[in-house]
Design an enzyme around this catalytic site. Structure first.
Site, PDB file in Angstrom:
ATOM      1  N   HIS A   1      37.893  17.910   1.901  1.00 34.91           N
ATOM      2  CA  HIS A   1      36.634  17.197   1.628  1.00 34.91           C
ATOM      3  C   HIS A   1      35.455  17.735   2.441  1.00 34.91           C
ATOM      4  O   HIS A   1      34.321  17.326   2.211  1.00 34.91           O
ATOM      5  CB  HIS A   1      36.778  15.706   1.954  1.00 34.91           C
TER       6      HIS A   1
HETATM    7 ZN   LIG Z   1      44.119  12.571   0.370  1.00 36.41          ZN
END
Ligand SMILES: [Zn+2]
Length: 352
Positions: free
Chosen positions: A113
């Site tokens: 992320h």
């Molecule tokens: Zn995850």
């Protein structure tokens, strides 16, 4: 206890050693990344802010607002600079070691992320992106990134948006944070997204593997495959609602064996220390084609019994969390939603 504080990588390596699967000569300690290598993707001001946060164990309001450090579930912790720099160093080393071919498992990596100038979803740097950049700079121009974490691999997809050298494929729980990665999201053409419903089982993962993922990889014949092998799609994970057994992870790893001359496998999410450690240790065994025995060795059982887990499920852990590496399979019906997502994945064009 923050999910990040769960002992994950150490449990994996301790288990591998205790099972007799990890001779010293194949183990490398991840080095801290060189700053210049990290700045190929990350903003210098952001990296400096991480370093400041570690030094002061606090975050200035300006850094929090601008870089999301100490905000939105990205806590300031003791090694907020060194830990991400070390996983980035490990993954870049893995990609360098495989430039001439080979397989490396780097369970400390997988922070999918991370953004160029922003922390996101417990990820401060994006080590998969940095690893893939290492391959690209080494001359490769055809890479597949496969992500089976319960969350969408948004940071990697966006990093290679429109980059024809990298196809990103992500299997993730639909309707879960970061709420991106719909089946029709192709990020300019070089992404495939396979959102799956709650209760996703081993049979359904097998379906997606054979009806979507392997055909995509077969068509592309990549020079290298990067597998983000997060363990949060396992049934016992506290952060997602998917129902895989670790056999699904092992099956994916086995299926990738030999499909490309280079394979790097990282960890990722996974917040139940028993299931993460067992899953990633089993991934290592599978990569080495070591059959997993039905029972843990006494030393491995001691590693597992030594863990603590401050969640409800940890108060009364089932016996097989200590005595096995491999779960019982969790087969089930293949639902229509899964068949549909496989079909959409293979459509040449979405408007066809
Ligand atoms: Zn995850």
């Amino acid at each position: 206890m923050h999910p990040l504080a769960v002992p994950r990588v150490s449990t994996c390596t301790d288990l591998c050693r205790a099972m007799g699967w990890l001779p010293d000569e194949v183990f490398r300690t991840a080095p801290m990344a060189e700053l210049a290598d990290v700045l190929r993707f990350h903003d210098p001001d952001y990296v400096a802010a991480l370093r400041r946060a570690e030094a002061t164990q606090s975050v200035a309001e300006a850094d929090r607002d601008r870089f999301r450090i100490g905000a939105e579930g990205n806590p300031v912790y003791r090694e907020i600079y060194r830990r991400p720099m070390t996983s980035a160093g490990g993954v870049m080393l893995a990609c360098r070691l495989t430039l001439d071919g080979g397989v490396v498992h780097c369970p400390g990596g997988g922070t999918h992320h991370g953004r160029p100038a922003r922390a996101s979803g417990f990820c401060y740097l994006n080590d998969p992106v940095l690893g893939i950049l290492t391959w690209l700079e080494g001359g490769l121009d055809n890479v597949v990134y496969l992500d089976i974490d319960a969350h969408h691999g948004d940071g990697v997809q966006d990093a290679f948006h429109d980059d024809r050298r990298v196809l990103t494929i992500s299997v993730h729980e639909e309707g879960r944070w970061p709420y991106t990665g719909r089946a029709d999201d192709r990020a300019g053409g070089e992404a495939r997204n396979l959102p799956v419903p709650r209760g996703f089982n081993d049979s359904e993962m097998r379906w997606l593997l054979h009806q979507a993922i392997l055909p995509l990889i077969g068509e592309r014949r990549p020079q290298a495959i990067f597998l983000q092998c997060g363990a949060d799609a396992l049934e016992e994970d506290p952060l997602a609602r998917l129902s895989l057994s670790n056999n699904a992870h092992f099956e994916v790893v086995r299926a990738l064996d030999g499909l490309a001359p280079r394979l790097v496998v990282t960890g990722g999410g996974g917040y139940n220390p028993y299931t993460v450690g067992r899953c990633w240790a089993g991934v290592w065994a599978t990569l080495n084609r070591i059959p997993i025995p039905p029972r843990t060795t006494p030393a491995a059982e001691a590693v597992l019994r030594g863990l603590t887990y401050n969640r409800a499920a940890g108060r009364n852990p089932p016996e097989h969390w200590f005595t096995t590496i491999q779960d019982q399979p969790r087969e089930g019906p293949v639902r229509d939603a899964i068949k549909r997502v496989a079909e959409v994945t293979l459509l040449e064009r979405l408007d066809a």
